[in-house]
Design a protein around this motif. Structure first.
Motif, PDB file in Angstrom:
ATOM      1  N   ALA A   1       6.091   6.395  11.384  1.00  0.00           N
ATOM      2  CA  ALA A   1       4.492   6.581  10.782  1.00  0.00           C
ATOM      3  C   ALA A   1       4.950   8.034   9.851  1.00  0.00           C
ATOM      4  O   ALA A   1       4.057   8.187   9.122  1.00  0.00           O
ATOM      5  CB  ALA A   1       3.634   7.956  12.173  1.00  0.00           C
ATOM      6  N   ILE A   2       6.298   8.129   9.770  1.00  0.00           N
ATOM      7  CA  ILE A   2       6.220   9.038   8.642  1.00  0.00           C
ATOM      8  C   ILE A   2       7.231   8.367   7.201  1.00  0.00           C
ATOM      9  O   ILE A   2       6.224   8.692   6.414  1.00  0.00           O
ATOM     10  CB  ILE A   2       7.848   9.833   9.098  1.00  0.00           C
ATOM     11  N   GLN A   3       7.195   7.218   7.319  1.00  0.00           N
ATOM     12  CA  GLN A   3       7.500   6.249   6.306  1.00  0.00           C
ATOM     13  C   GLN A   3       6.517   5.849   6.004  1.00  0.00           C
ATOM     14  O   GLN A   3       6.203   5.492   4.731  1.00  0.00           O
ATOM     15  CB  GLN A   3       8.086   4.770   7.099  1.00  0.00           C
ATOM     16  N   ALA A   4       5.175   5.614   6.654  1.00  0.00           N
ATOM     17  CA  ALA A   4       3.554   4.937   6.227  1.00  0.00           C
ATOM     18  C   ALA A   4       3.025   6.045   5.430  1.00  0.00           C
ATOM     19  O   ALA A   4       2.396   5.864   4.289  1.00  0.00           O
ATOM     20  CB  ALA A   4       3.187   4.028   7.471  1.00  0.00           C
ATOM     21  N   LEU A   5       3.872   7.200   6.356  1.00  0.00           N
ATOM     22  CA  LEU A   5       2.908   8.841   5.241  1.00  0.00           C
ATOM     23  C   LEU A   5       3.244   8.571   4.133  1.00  0.00           C
ATOM     24  O   LEU A   5       2.920   8.845   3.118  1.00  0.00           O
ATOM     25  CB  LEU A   5       2.547   9.715   6.246  1.00  0.00           C
ATOM     26  N   ILE A   6       4.721   8.468   3.964  1.00  0.00           N
ATOM     27  CA  ILE A   6       5.078   8.404   2.155  1.00  0.00           C
ATOM     28  C   ILE A   6       5.205   7.782   1.534  1.00  0.00           C
ATOM     29  O   ILE A   6       4.810   7.804   0.883  1.00  0.00           O
ATOM     30  CB  ILE A   6       6.719   8.366   2.945  1.00  0.00           C
ATOM     31  N   GLU A   7       4.861   6.638   1.816  1.00  0.00           N
ATOM     32  CA  GLU A   7       5.020   5.121   1.239  1.00  0.00           C
ATOM     33  C   GLU A   7       2.683   5.463   0.515  1.00  0.00           C
ATOM     34  O   GLU A   7       2.709   5.189  -0.562  1.00  0.00           O
ATOM     35  CB  GLU A   7       4.334   3.417   1.562  1.00  0.00           C
ATOM     36  N   GLN A   8       2.324   5.896   1.693  1.00  0.00           N
ATOM     37  CA  GLN A   8       0.955   6.714   0.978  1.00  0.00           C
ATOM     38  C   GLN A   8       0.366   7.704  -0.019  1.00  0.00           C
ATOM     39  O   GLN A   8       0.133   7.455  -1.295  1.00  0.00           O
ATOM     40  CB  GLN A   8      -0.821   7.183   2.072  1.00  0.00           C
ATOM     41  N   HIS A   9       1.444   8.759   0.737  1.00  0.00           N
ATOM     42  CA  HIS A   9       1.479  10.034  -0.154  1.00  0.00           C
ATOM     43  C   HIS A   9       3.106  10.167  -0.388  1.00  0.00           C
ATOM     44  O   HIS A   9       3.960  10.995  -0.325  1.00  0.00           O
ATOM     45  CB  HIS A   9       0.950  11.704   0.539  1.00  0.00           C
ATOM     46  N   PRO A  10       3.929   9.714  -1.754  1.00  0.00           N
ATOM     47  CA  PRO A  10       5.188   9.942  -2.206  1.00  0.00           C
ATOM     48  C   PRO A  10       6.039  11.282  -2.455  1.00  0.00           C
ATOM     49  O   PRO A  10       6.886  11.375  -2.258  1.00  0.00           O
ATOM     50  CB  PRO A  10       5.398   8.887  -3.627  1.00  0.00           C
ATOM     51  N   GLU A  11       4.127  11.697  -3.239  1.00  0.00           N
ATOM     52  CA  GLU A  11       4.417  13.485  -3.128  1.00  0.00           C
ATOM     53  C   GLU A  11       4.972  14.647  -1.622  1.00  0.00           C
ATOM     54  O   GLU A  11       5.678  15.624  -2.142  1.00  0.00           O
ATOM     55  CB  GLU A  11       3.664  14.315  -3.704  1.00  0.00           C
ATOM     56  N   LEU A  12       5.179  13.650  -0.535  1.00  0.00           N
ATOM     57  CA  LEU A  12       5.808  14.962   0.607  1.00  0.00           C
ATOM     58  C   LEU A  12       7.285  14.592   0.917  1.00  0.00           C
ATOM     59  O   LEU A  12       7.415  13.285   0.298  1.00  0.00           O
ATOM     60  CB  LEU A  12       5.118  14.083   1.957  1.00  0.00           C
ATOM     61  N   ASP A  13       7.712  15.631   1.544  1.00  0.00           N
ATOM     62  CA  ASP A  13       9.119  16.017   1.498  1.00  0.00           C
ATOM     63  C   ASP A  13       9.762  15.288   2.640  1.00  0.00           C
ATOM     64  O   ASP A  13       8.921  15.994   4.080  1.00  0.00           O
ATOM     65  CB  ASP A  13       9.469  17.164   1.629  1.00  0.00           C
ATOM     66  N   ARG A  14      10.214  13.970   2.779  1.00  0.00           N
ATOM     67  CA  ARG A  14      10.560  12.911   4.305  1.00  0.00           C
ATOM     68  C   ARG A  14      11.112  13.972   4.465  1.00  0.00           C
ATOM     69  O   ARG A  14      10.841  14.444   6.262  1.00  0.00           O
ATOM     70  CB  ARG A  14      11.294  12.281   3.670  1.00  0.00           C
ATOM     71  N   GLN A  15      12.455  14.741   4.453  1.00  0.00           N
ATOM     72  CA  GLN A  15      13.187  15.690   5.227  1.00  0.00           C
ATOM     73  C   GLN A  15      11.799  16.963   5.863  1.00  0.00           C
ATOM     74  O   GLN A  15      12.570  16.792   7.267  1.00  0.00           O
ATOM     75  CB  GLN A  15      14.333  16.469   3.997  1.00  0.00           C
ATOM     76  N   LYS A  16      11.464  17.311   5.338  1.00  0.00           N
ATOM     77  CA  LYS A  16      10.808  18.436   5.796  1.00  0.00           C
ATOM     78  C   LYS A  16      10.188  18.140   7.080  1.00  0.00           C
ATOM     79  O   LYS A  16       9.211  18.605   8.077  1.00  0.00           O
ATOM     80  CB  LYS A  16       9.915  19.160   4.684  1.00  0.00           C
ATOM     81  N   LEU A  17       9.484  17.104   6.470  1.00  0.00           N
ATOM     82  CA  LEU A  17       8.166  16.214   8.180  1.00  0.00           C
ATOM     83  C   LEU A  17       9.058  16.212   9.162  1.00  0.00           C
ATOM     84  O   LEU A  17       8.361  16.061  10.421  1.00  0.00           O
ATOM     85  CB  LEU A  17       7.809  15.034   7.544  1.00  0.00           C
TER      86      LEU A  17
END
Length: 179
Positions: free
Chosen positions: A128-144
């Protein structure tokens, strides 16, 4: 048959005056001002600050919030606010009021989207985190990932209490996801 009275005697002052405004029409206009004043008083202070009110109207709207509702003083103060509003551009104020109220609806819808996204992240994990980051690349994966992990830990320890990390996750999603 002779009609008693002259037709000139029965004429009213408003029969030929184009600018004449009846008392009933004036009262309807005053009621509109008072109703708009009630709407202003019902707003929160932050919403009132977003409106462009003149100083006198602003001070009296805030003062009305301190008066107990359903009292004679409150009714009189609303009448006074209505009197002040006669000098204000009503159309512009109504448009500003509509924008402020609509802005709150947008904020609540953003909150709902963030809550749903949080629930999806908690149940979906890394996929789910990967899918969200693909939709919104401005998000910080590590923080999520960190917020999701902390939230899951807190919810397993104390499922009945509100999670501090979950609140932080929702705030992060609300600020970062621009729609």
């Amino acid at each position: 048959m002779n009609i008693v009275g002259d037709s000139e005697h029965f004429k009213q002052p408003f029969d030929h005056d184009e600018e004449y405004v009846s008392r009933a029409e004036t009262k309807r206009e005053i009621a509109i001002y008072q109703e708009l004043g009630k709407q202003l008083v019902a707003l929160s202070k932050s919403q009132i600050n977003k409106l462009e009110l003149d100083e006198l109207l602003y001070d009296n709207v805030l003062k009305a919030k301190t008066i107990r509702i359903n009292t004679e003083a409150y009714r009189r103060h609303l009448q006074y606010i209505g009197k002040i509003m006669r000098n204000v551009d009503i159309e512009a104020l109504q448009a500003d009021l509509k924008n402020v109220l609509n802005q709150n609806r947008n904020e609540s819808s953003k909150l709902n989207v963030a809550e749903k996204t949080k629930d999806a992240l908690l149940s979906g994990g890394d996929n789910a985190i990967q899918a969200l980051i693909e939709q919104h690349p401005e998000l910080d994966r590590q923080k999520l990932r960190q917020l999701v992990r902390q939230t899951n830990k807190e919810l397993t320890k104390k499922p009945d209490e509100a999670s501090k990390s979950a609140t932080e996750l929702v705030k992060y999603l609300r600020t970062e996801i621009a729609e």
